[in-house]
Design a protein around this motif. Structure first.
Motif, mmCIF file in Angstrom:
data_model
loop_
_atom_site.group_PDB
_atom_site.id
_atom_site.type_symbol
_atom_site.label_atom_id
_atom_site.label_comp_id
_atom_site.label_asym_id
_atom_site.label_seq_id
_atom_site.Cartn_x
_atom_site.Cartn_y
_atom_site.Cartn_z
ATOM 1 N N THR A 172 13.932 -18.027 9.223
ATOM 2 C CA THR A 172 13.360 -18.461 7.953
ATOM 3 C C THR A 172 12.027 -19.175 8.178
ATOM 4 O OG1 THR A 172 15.543 -18.695 6.966
ATOM 5 C CG2 THR A 172 13.746 -19.863 5.879
ATOM 6 N N LEU A 173 12.011 -20.054 9.184
ATOM 7 C CA LEU A 173 10.759 -20.773 9.483
ATOM 8 C C LEU A 173 9.654 -19.797 9.851
ATOM 9 C CD1 LEU A 173 12.110 -23.881 11.412
ATOM 10 C CD2 LEU A 173 11.048 -23.834 9.145
ATOM 11 N N LYS A 174 10.043 -18.770 10.638
ATOM 12 C CA LYS A 174 9.065 -17.776 11.049
ATOM 13 C C LYS A 174 8.506 -17.035 9.832
ATOM 14 C CE LYS A 174 9.018 -14.297 14.713
ATOM 15 N NZ LYS A 174 9.935 -13.487 15.535
ATOM 16 N N LEU A 175 9.411 -16.650 8.943
ATOM 17 C CA LEU A 175 8.993 -15.909 7.764
ATOM 18 C C LEU A 175 8.156 -16.815 6.838
ATOM 19 C CD1 LEU A 175 9.013 -13.389 5.995
ATOM 20 C CD2 LEU A 175 11.249 -14.078 5.089
ATOM 21 N N ALA A 176 8.566 -18.083 6.735
ATOM 22 C CA ALA A 176 7.840 -19.022 5.865
ATOM 23 C C ALA A 176 6.402 -19.185 6.362
ATOM 24 C CB ALA A 176 8.546 -20.376 5.839
ATOM 25 N N SER B 172 10.994 -21.186 -1.451
ATOM 26 C CA SER B 172 11.714 -21.346 -0.184
ATOM 27 C C SER B 172 13.055 -20.603 -0.246
ATOM 28 C CB SER B 172 11.939 -22.826 0.117
ATOM 29 O OG SER B 172 12.627 -23.431 -0.959
ATOM 30 N N ALA B 173 13.688 -20.647 -1.396
ATOM 31 C CA ALA B 173 14.993 -19.980 -1.548
ATOM 32 C C ALA B 173 14.825 -18.464 -1.538
ATOM 33 C CB ALA B 173 15.656 -20.435 -2.846
ATOM 34 N N ARG B 174 13.711 -17.977 -2.130
ATOM 35 C CA ARG B 174 13.449 -16.522 -2.112
ATOM 36 C C ARG B 174 13.248 -16.034 -0.682
ATOM 37 N NH1 ARG B 174 8.418 -15.988 -5.364
ATOM 38 N NH2 ARG B 174 8.596 -18.100 -6.174
ATOM 39 N N ILE B 175 12.526 -16.870 0.099
ATOM 40 C CA ILE B 175 12.312 -16.519 1.507
ATOM 41 C C ILE B 175 13.659 -16.532 2.234
ATOM 42 C CG2 ILE B 175 11.287 -17.314 3.678
ATOM 43 C CD1 ILE B 175 8.961 -18.470 1.972
ATOM 44 N N PHE B 176 14.385 -17.604 2.017
ATOM 45 C CA PHE B 176 15.616 -17.795 2.772
ATOM 46 C C PHE B 176 16.657 -16.703 2.502
ATOM 47 C CE2 PHE B 176 19.957 -19.265 3.121
ATOM 48 C CZ PHE B 176 19.984 -19.636 4.457
ATOM 49 N N GLY C 294 12.723 -6.351 -5.156
ATOM 50 C CA GLY C 294 12.541 -6.255 -6.610
ATOM 51 C C GLY C 294 13.839 -6.314 -7.368
ATOM 52 N N LYS C 295 14.993 -6.221 -6.657
ATOM 53 C CA LYS C 295 16.295 -6.356 -7.324
ATOM 54 C C LYS C 295 16.890 -7.682 -6.878
ATOM 55 C CE LYS C 295 16.984 -1.364 -6.979
ATOM 56 N NZ LYS C 295 17.751 -0.401 -6.162
ATOM 57 N N HIS C 296 17.489 -7.690 -5.647
ATOM 58 C CA HIS C 296 18.000 -8.952 -5.113
ATOM 59 C C HIS C 296 16.849 -9.859 -4.668
ATOM 60 C CE1 HIS C 296 21.278 -10.881 -2.286
ATOM 61 N NE2 HIS C 296 20.460 -11.797 -2.825
ATOM 62 N N PHE C 297 15.808 -9.245 -4.022
ATOM 63 C CA PHE C 297 14.780 -10.053 -3.330
ATOM 64 C C PHE C 297 13.403 -9.955 -3.959
ATOM 65 C CE2 PHE C 297 17.740 -8.405 0.032
ATOM 66 C CZ PHE C 297 18.463 -9.567 0.194
ATOM 67 N N ASP C 298 12.646 -10.975 -3.669
ATOM 68 C CA ASP C 298 11.221 -11.000 -4.031
ATOM 69 C C ASP C 298 10.520 -9.936 -3.198
ATOM 70 O OD1 ASP C 298 8.473 -11.505 -4.160
ATOM 71 O OD2 ASP C 298 8.671 -13.675 -3.951
ATOM 72 N N PRO C 299 9.934 -8.899 -3.837
ATOM 73 C CA PRO C 299 9.347 -7.784 -3.062
ATOM 74 C C PRO C 299 8.285 -8.248 -2.052
ATOM 75 C CG PRO C 299 8.825 -7.600 -5.428
ATOM 76 C CD PRO C 299 9.788 -8.736 -5.304
ATOM 77 N N GLN C 300 7.497 -9.297 -2.431
ATOM 78 C CA GLN C 300 6.448 -9.762 -1.492
ATOM 79 C C GLN C 300 7.053 -10.361 -0.235
ATOM 80 O OE1 GLN C 300 4.047 -12.314 -3.973
ATOM 81 N NE2 GLN C 300 2.525 -10.681 -4.270
ATOM 82 N N GLU D 189 8.252 -7.569 1.913
ATOM 83 C CA GLU D 189 7.116 -6.907 2.540
ATOM 84 C C GLU D 189 6.690 -7.621 3.828
ATOM 85 O OE1 GLU D 189 2.593 -5.655 1.147
ATOM 86 O OE2 GLU D 189 3.975 -6.560 -0.288
ATOM 87 N N ARG D 190 6.749 -8.960 3.786
ATOM 88 C CA ARG D 190 6.370 -9.732 4.972
ATOM 89 C C ARG D 190 7.501 -9.752 6.006
ATOM 90 N NH1 ARG D 190 2.645 -9.728 6.803
ATOM 91 N NH2 ARG D 190 2.642 -11.706 7.896
ATOM 92 N N PHE D 191 8.731 -9.590 5.463
ATOM 93 C CA PHE D 191 9.906 -9.722 6.344
ATOM 94 C C PHE D 191 10.083 -8.494 7.256
ATOM 95 C CE2 PHE D 191 14.494 -8.917 7.019
ATOM 96 C CZ PHE D 191 14.802 -10.058 7.746
ATOM 97 N N LEU D 192 9.895 -7.297 6.665
ATOM 98 C CA LEU D 192 10.180 -6.063 7.414
ATOM 99 C C LEU D 192 9.410 -5.968 8.724
ATOM 100 C CD1 LEU D 192 10.463 -3.535 4.421
ATOM 101 C CD2 LEU D 192 12.315 -4.608 5.733
ATOM 102 N N PRO D 193 8.080 -6.144 8.702
ATOM 103 C CA PRO D 193 7.341 -6.050 9.989
ATOM 104 C C PRO D 193 7.802 -7.093 10.995
ATOM 105 C CG PRO D 193 5.863 -6.743 8.204
ATOM 106 C CD PRO D 193 7.174 -6.403 7.571
ATOM 107 N N LEU D 194 8.190 -8.282 10.451
ATOM 108 C CA LEU D 194 8.629 -9.366 11.330
ATOM 109 C C LEU D 194 9.864 -8.941 12.127
ATOM 110 C CD1 LEU D 194 7.226 -12.165 11.281
ATOM 111 C CD2 LEU D 194 9.166 -13.001 9.947
ATOM 112 N N VAL D 195 10.810 -8.320 11.434
ATOM 113 C CA VAL D 195 12.054 -7.914 12.087
ATOM 114 C C VAL D 195 11.835 -6.692 12.965
ATOM 115 C CG1 VAL D 195 14.448 -7.211 11.705
ATOM 116 C CG2 VAL D 195 13.374 -8.863 10.178
ATOM 117 N N ARG D 196 10.947 -5.795 12.499
ATOM 118 C CA ARG D 196 10.679 -4.594 13.310
ATOM 119 C C ARG D 196 10.020 -5.005 14.625
ATOM 120 N NH1 ARG D 196 8.922 -1.505 8.244
ATOM 121 N NH2 ARG D 196 10.864 -0.458 7.649
#
Ligand code: C2E
Ligand code: SIN
Ligand code: SIN
Ligand code: FE
Ligand code: FE
Length: 752
Positions: free
Chosen positions: A588-592, A686-690, A723-729, A732-739
């Motif tokens: 979460t900290l990384k994504l934040a 913060s909750a959307r990120i988390f 766009g459903k459960h999660f904030d699309p933005q 978008e930032r999360f996917l590359p991080l995990v990949r």
């Protein structure tokens, strides 16, 4: 009515006045008082002569028993002529009238004598004394002599012109009389002229004197005006010297002031001499100067500067080509402040009494101006000192950083004490040493390594003895400082160490260094003490604050370890989620950070992530650890865990900003989440990120109710929920991080 004699007096006076104006007053064209007096005298004389002549003739007419007396005709002619002269005397032509009167009166006497030779025998010729007397008033001595000689010649000629008159009679009578009275007249006239000359000379002297006095007063006024306009001491010194050279017309002038600490007179300013020469002038000890002015007076001049004054060699004056000197002592209330010199270069100069008076006047003016300027300077310095203390005060209240505070204090200390360098040593309780904390004005690093025990070195001694210590001359007293050899490069000469004491405890030492001799006055030392006190307070204040900050930090650390302990306990209870809290917190900290958050926000996010499921503490084991899907009732309880978290943590003030994640991490972007059904950006960022991280970690972990999904499936699920459960933005930032992390771990696995 209150003064009965007044009006009577006035009318008497005005009667005399009217008589005077009517018969005597000279022509208004004559202005000069002395000439008016001369004119009035002539008029009065002529008037008197007319009256006397008329009266004498009347007496003669009534008593003379001479037959065929014709003398009255001459008298009549004479009275008419005198009347004309009288008229003339009342014009502005006093002198010609006087001459004419003298000539005509003399001629008339002779004419009367010739007309009536018996009159000659009766003493008529003695009337010649009248024109002679008049002549003594209006003629020069030589003109008077000529007149006397003409009269004598005419008298001697009388026996030929008037046969009845014998020569021996003329010689015994009128000639002897005329000669005698003429000599008397001459003596008196000469004496009167001398008196007049003396009076004139006196007048001229007084006039010159008063002119000089006026000039002196004028010069002094100018000096006073110029001196009083100076508020800066150095400029004032210069102006005093300039004014002296102008007033006494000398090429050079110097000003010396009494230096109280050293009890001597030091030349501080000069004009007309090379600036470097001022240093060379003798510095008279006060008692030498006093004994000199005891002999010479407080103002004196020397046309040739003596070889010595008391025990002092005056050679330097000669070296500078000084020839004559005038000196005036500057005193104020009987206290010697200094002296001023007017100096002639090369040329010998006799200073007049007048010039010495002027110099003395300037010295008096200088005294006033110096006192005023000093008072002003003192007042201003006190104000500035106060402001310096205030500046440190403000630094103390505004700053909690010790280094900043000490920098301000050192700036004020070096500026206000006018010293080259200063250092602050602070007592370190742990090492029990005074250690360098801050410095200003040093060119070497020497002092940075200072660490003195109590009583060690000057600084340590100042601390031990709790008083200001002073080394007046480091050059001649090199062993006083422990660091002396290393400090030599700095070229310090004067040194002061002042203990920094607060509440009876020595907190450090202030060291002051100067590269020339310092001989401070009482006020400087007092101010050093005040600055030390203020610096001590600064140190005290900062250590109080440091202590507070430290205990805060300790408290925070305690809090955070408590939080970690809680979440760990929770992880343990939730068995299968072992390590989940740590992982989601890190990711979460990384994504934040990737989303652009920083600083304090991350602190709260960290805490929020650690505590996100703390509410599950309130969920019974049989629901939490159930192997299989939850019933509707169980779901109702399970969905209360965010609210439980809120209720548990809301009362802990410093955790309040960290509550966003625990209470909103199950809200969904489309508004279908719980506990409040918030939607989109209503959900805290913060909750959307988390929530993205939380679901990702849940999906990739085994759960009591299901097995872990593959990373690819989990990523597909997250991506699908944007766009459903999660904030699309956020997704978008999360996917590359995990990949990225995936690739890294894939590479490292491949490398193993
Ligand atoms: P959790 O296991 O940590 O799951 C957190 C969230 O991850 C879930 O919130 C859900 O949004 C997502 N998630 C987890 N596993 C799956 C899955 O297999 N498929 C999908 N589509 N999403 C998943 P949610 O659903 O609100 O659940 C909250 C908590 O309730 C879970 O935390 C878990 O402790 C409990 N729970 C949920 N479903 C079950 C169940 O079928 N049986 C039991 N015993 N507990 C459940
Ligand atoms: C210093 O070097 O800081 C001063 C040492 C001393 O006072 O002896
Ligand atoms: C967790 O993933 O640890 C808890 C999930 C939740 O509370 O929804
Ligand atoms: Fe949860
Ligand atoms: Fe979770």
């Amino acid at each position: 009515m209150n003064s009965p004699s007044g009006p009577a007096n006035k009318s008497v006076k005005s009667f005399q006045r009217r008589l005077w104006d009517r018969f005597v007053a000279p022509s208004p064209e004559i202005q000069q008082p002395d000439q008016r007096r001369q004119a009035a005298l002539l008029t009065g004389f002529l008037l008197g002569t007319i009256v006397v002549a008329v009266a004498a003739e009347l007496v003669t007419l009534s008593f003379a028993d001479w037959e065929n007396y014709q003398g009255w005709r001459v008298t009549l002619v004479m009275v008419v002529v005198l009347g004309l002269l009288y008229r003339l005397s009342r014009t502005r032509h006093t002198r010609p009238t006087a001459m004419a009167s003298i000539v005509l009166m003399s001629a008339a006497v002779f004419a009367a004598g010739l007309a009536e030779p018996r009159g000659i025998l009766g003493g008529l010729m003695d009337f010649l004394i009248l024109p002679l007397w008049l002549g003594s008033l209006y003629l020069t001595l030589s003109q008077l002599a000529v007149l006397v000689l003409l009269d004598l010649a005419a008298l001697l000629a009388l026996p030929w012109l008037a046969p009845d008159v014998a020569l021996d009679y003329v010689l015994v009578g009128p000639v002897t009389f005329l000669l005698g009275t003429s000599i008397l007249l001459f003596v008196i006239t000469i004496h009167r002229d001398r008196l007049e000359q003396d009076r004139q000379a006196e007048l001229i002297r007084k006039e010159a004197e008063s002119q000089r006095e006026a000039a002196r007063a004028h010069a002094l006024l100018r000096v006073a005006e110029r001196l009083n306009a100076q508020m800066d001491l150095e400029t004032l010194f210069e102006v005093i010297c300039e004014e002296i050279t102008q007033a006494l017309d000398t090429p050079a002038s110097t000003l010396a002031l009494y230096e109280p600490g050293m009890e001597r007179m030091v030349t501080v300013a000069g004009v007309g001499l090379p600036a470097a020469a001022l240093q060379l002038f003798p510095r008279y000890p006060l008692d030498v100067y006093k004994s000199a002015i005891g002999q010479l007076g407080d103002v004196f001049a020397a046309a040739d500067i003596p070889a010595t004054v008391g025990s002092i060699d005056m050679q330097v004056y000669r070296d500078l080509n000084c020839r004559s000197i005038a000196v005036a002592t500057i005193c104020y209330n009987d206290e010697i402040i200094g002296y001023v010199n007017a100096i002639s270069l090369a040329e010998r100069r006799e200073f007049s009494g007048d010039e010495l008076l002027l110099l003395r006047g300037i010295a008096d003016q200088a005294a006033l101006a110096l006192i005023n300027t000093r008072l002003y300077k003192d007042a201003r310095r006190r104000l500035e000192n106060l402001q310096a203390l205030r500046a440190i005060d403000i630094a103390i209240t505004a700053n909690h950083d010790l280094a900043d505070m000490l920098a301000v204090a050192l700036e004020q200390i070096t500026n206000r004490l006018d010293v080259d360098a200063a250092a602050i040593l602070i007592f370190n309780r742990a090492s029990q040493r005074f250690e360098f904390a801050a410095g200003r004005g040093f060119s070497t690093q020497t002092l940075k390594f200072t660490g003195l025990k109590l009583g060690e070195g000057m600084a340590g001694r100042a601390a031990q003895e709790r008083r200001i210590l002073h080394v007046p001359d480091l050059v001649n007293d090199p062993k006083s400082l422990i660091q002396a050899p290393a400090l030599q490069k700095e070229g310090f000469v004067s040194y002061f160490a002042a203990p920094l004491i607060v509440a009876d405890e020595v907190r450090g030492v202030l060291e002051v260094f100067h590269r020339t001799l310092l001989d401070p006055e009482r006020e400087w030392l007092d101010f050093l003490e005040a600055l030390s006190g203020q610096t001590a307070i600064a140190i005290e204040n900062s250590s109080l604050f440091d202590d507070l900050l430290r205990s805060h930090a300790e408290l925070f650390e305690a809090y955070d370890s408590t939080i970690e302990g809680w979440s760990h306990a929770l992880d343990l209870r939730d068995r299968e989620t072992e390590g989940h809290t740590r992982r989601v917190t890190e990711l979460t900290l990384k994504l934040a950070r990737a989303m652009g958050l920083e600083g304090g926000a991350l602190v709260h996010i960290r805490r929020g992530a650690l505590l996100h499921d703390i509410g599950k503490m309130g969920i019974p084991d049989d629901i939490l650890l159930k192997e299989g899907p939850l019933t509707d009732e169980e779901w109702v309880i399970m969905r209360r865990h965010p609210v439980f978290a809120f209720e548990m943590l809301n009362s802990i003030r410093y955790l309040r900003p960290a509550l966003e994640i625990p209470y909103a991490h199950h809200e969904k972007w489309d508004g279908s989440g719980y506990p409040f059904g918030l939607e989109g950006e209503q959900i805290p960022f913060s909750a959307r990120i988390f929530s993205v991280v939380d679901v990702w970690d849940a999906l990739t972990s085994d759960r009591p109710y299901r097995q872990a999904l593959s990373r690819a499936d989990a990523l597909a699920h997250i991506e699908g929920q944007a766009g459903k459960h999660f904030d699309p933005q956020v997704v978008e930032r999360f996917l590359p991080l995990v990949r990225e992390a995936n690739e890294l771990s894939a590479t490292s696995q491949a490398g193993m």
